[in-house]
Design an enzyme around this catalytic site. Structure first.
Site, PDB file in Angstrom:
ATOM      1  N   HIS A  43       0.858  -1.182   0.000  1.00 30.21           N
ATOM      2  CA  HIS A  43       0.000   0.000   0.000  1.00 30.21           C
ATOM      3  C   HIS A  43       0.897   1.236   0.000  1.00 30.21           C
ATOM      4  CE1 HIS A  43      -3.951   1.932   1.607  1.00 30.21           C
ATOM      5  NE2 HIS A  43      -3.210   2.844   1.007  1.00 30.21           N
ATOM      6  N   GLU A  70      -2.587  -1.656  -3.168  1.00 30.74           N
ATOM      7  CA  GLU A  70      -3.672  -0.861  -2.592  1.00 30.74           C
ATOM      8  C   GLU A  70      -3.309   0.617  -2.631  1.00 30.74           C
ATOM      9  OE1 GLU A  70      -5.124  -4.016   0.872  1.00 30.74           O
ATOM     10  OE2 GLU A  70      -3.985  -2.224   1.436  1.00 30.74           O
ATOM     11  N   HIS A 190      -8.038  -5.646   7.404  1.00 30.13           N
ATOM     12  CA  HIS A 190      -7.827  -4.618   8.420  1.00 30.13           C
ATOM     13  C   HIS A 190      -8.128  -5.176   9.818  1.00 30.13           C
ATOM     14  CE1 HIS A 190      -6.762  -0.333   8.948  1.00 30.13           C
ATOM     15  NE2 HIS A 190      -7.284  -0.558  10.145  1.00 30.13           N
TER      16      HIS A 190
END
EC number: 2.6.99.2
Length: 237
Positions: A43, A70, A190
Site C-alpha cells: 500500500h 492498494e 484490516h
C-alpha cells in the site's frame, strides 16, 4: 480455501527507520511466498513513508503469486499501477496524512470517478477491488461501478470481537451475501489476526482472499514468520 495475501508495509517501515536496505523488502516477499503465502500486498502512499514506488517496481519480477497494490487512485498511483500491471488493484479512499486506512468508499457519491478509474484498470487487464464498509447500499454502489471485487473493511468487527461481541459479524455476513448474489468477489482486511480470522472466515460466505499485515508481522515477532503463515493457512482451510 480463502487465499492469504500478506501486506508487507511494516517490513518497509522497519527498513526505513534505519535507512539502508535491512530488512530487504524484495527478499521478504520471496520468502513469504516460499513459506506458502498466496499473495503479496503493498500500500504505497504519496509520501512513501513505508513502501516506496520503486519497491512496487522491484517487487514485480519476484511476485509469482497474486500481486495486490492498494491505494488512493491519485494521479501518481494511477500511473504506477498502470506501469506495473499487478494482478489486482484495491482502491482505498485514504487521506494523504492517514496513518492507516480508516473508512471505505462512498460508492454512491463517488460512482462516476470510480467507474472511470476501474474501467481504465480493467482495460489493462488488472482486477479491481473497492475497499468498503459493511453497508448494503455501498455494495450495490460497488456493483454499479463495475468493480470485480470488494474488500470488506473489518476494523469494526475485529474491535467488537476482541470485546466478546460475536454479533459484530452480522453486517459482514449480510453484505457478503449481497455481494455474492450480485456477482462481486469478496476480499477482506484490516485488523484481522490469528485471534479472529477463523471465526470471520467460517461465517463469511464465498470469502476469496484476506489481506493481513500489521497483526501477522507483530505475531511473527513472537512466533516466527514461516510458522505464522502456516497457522493462518491452517485456519483458512
Amino acid at each position: 480455501m480463502t487465499k492469504l495475501s500478506v501486506n508487507i508495509n511494516k517490513i518497509a517501515t522497519l527498513r526505513n527507520s534505519r535507512g539502508g536496505d535491512v530488512p530487504n523488502v524484495v527478499q521478504f516477499a520471496k520468502d513469504i511466498q516460499r513459506f506458502g503465502a498466496e499473495g503479496v500486498t503493498i500500500h504505497p502512499r504519496p509520501d512513501e513513508r513505508h513502501i516506496r514506488y520503486q519497491d512496487a517496481r522491484d517487487l514485480k519480477p519476484v511476485v509469482f503469486t497474486e500481486y495486490n497494490i492498494e491505494g488512493n487512485p491519485v494521479e501518481s498511483f494511477l500511473k504506477l499501477v498502470l506501469e506495473i500491471k499487478p494482478t489486482q488493484v484495491t482502491l482505498v479512499p485514504d487521506a494523504e496524512d492517514a496513518i492507516t486506512s480508516n473508512a471505505g468508499w462512498d460508492t454512491i457519491k463517488h460512482k462516476d470517478f470510480l467507474v472511470d478509474v476501474i474501467k481504465e484498470f480493467q482495460q489493462n487487464g488488472i482486477r479491481t477491488s473497492i475497499f468498503v464498509d459493511p453497508i448494503l447500499k455501498q455494495i450495490e454502489g460497488a456493483k454499479a461501478t463495475g468493480a470485480d471485487r470488494i474488500e470488506l473493511y473489518t476494523e469494526a468487527f475485529a474491535h467488537q470481537y476482541s470485546l466478546g461481541n460475536k454479533d459484530a459479524i452480522k453486517p459482514y455476513i449480510k453484505t457478503a451475501e449481497l455481494a455474492h448474489n450480485l456477482g462481486i468477489g469478496i476480499n477482506a482486511g484490516h485488523d484481522l489476526s490469528l485471534d479472529n480470522i477463523k471465526f470471520f472466515k467460517d461465517n463469511i460466505p464465498s470469502l476469496l482472499e484476506v489481506s493481513i499485515g500489521h497483526a501477522l508481522i507483530a505475531e511473527s515477532l513472537y512466533l516466527g514468520i514461516e510458522n505464522v503463515i502456516q497457522m493462518y493457512l491452517h485456519k483458512l482451510k
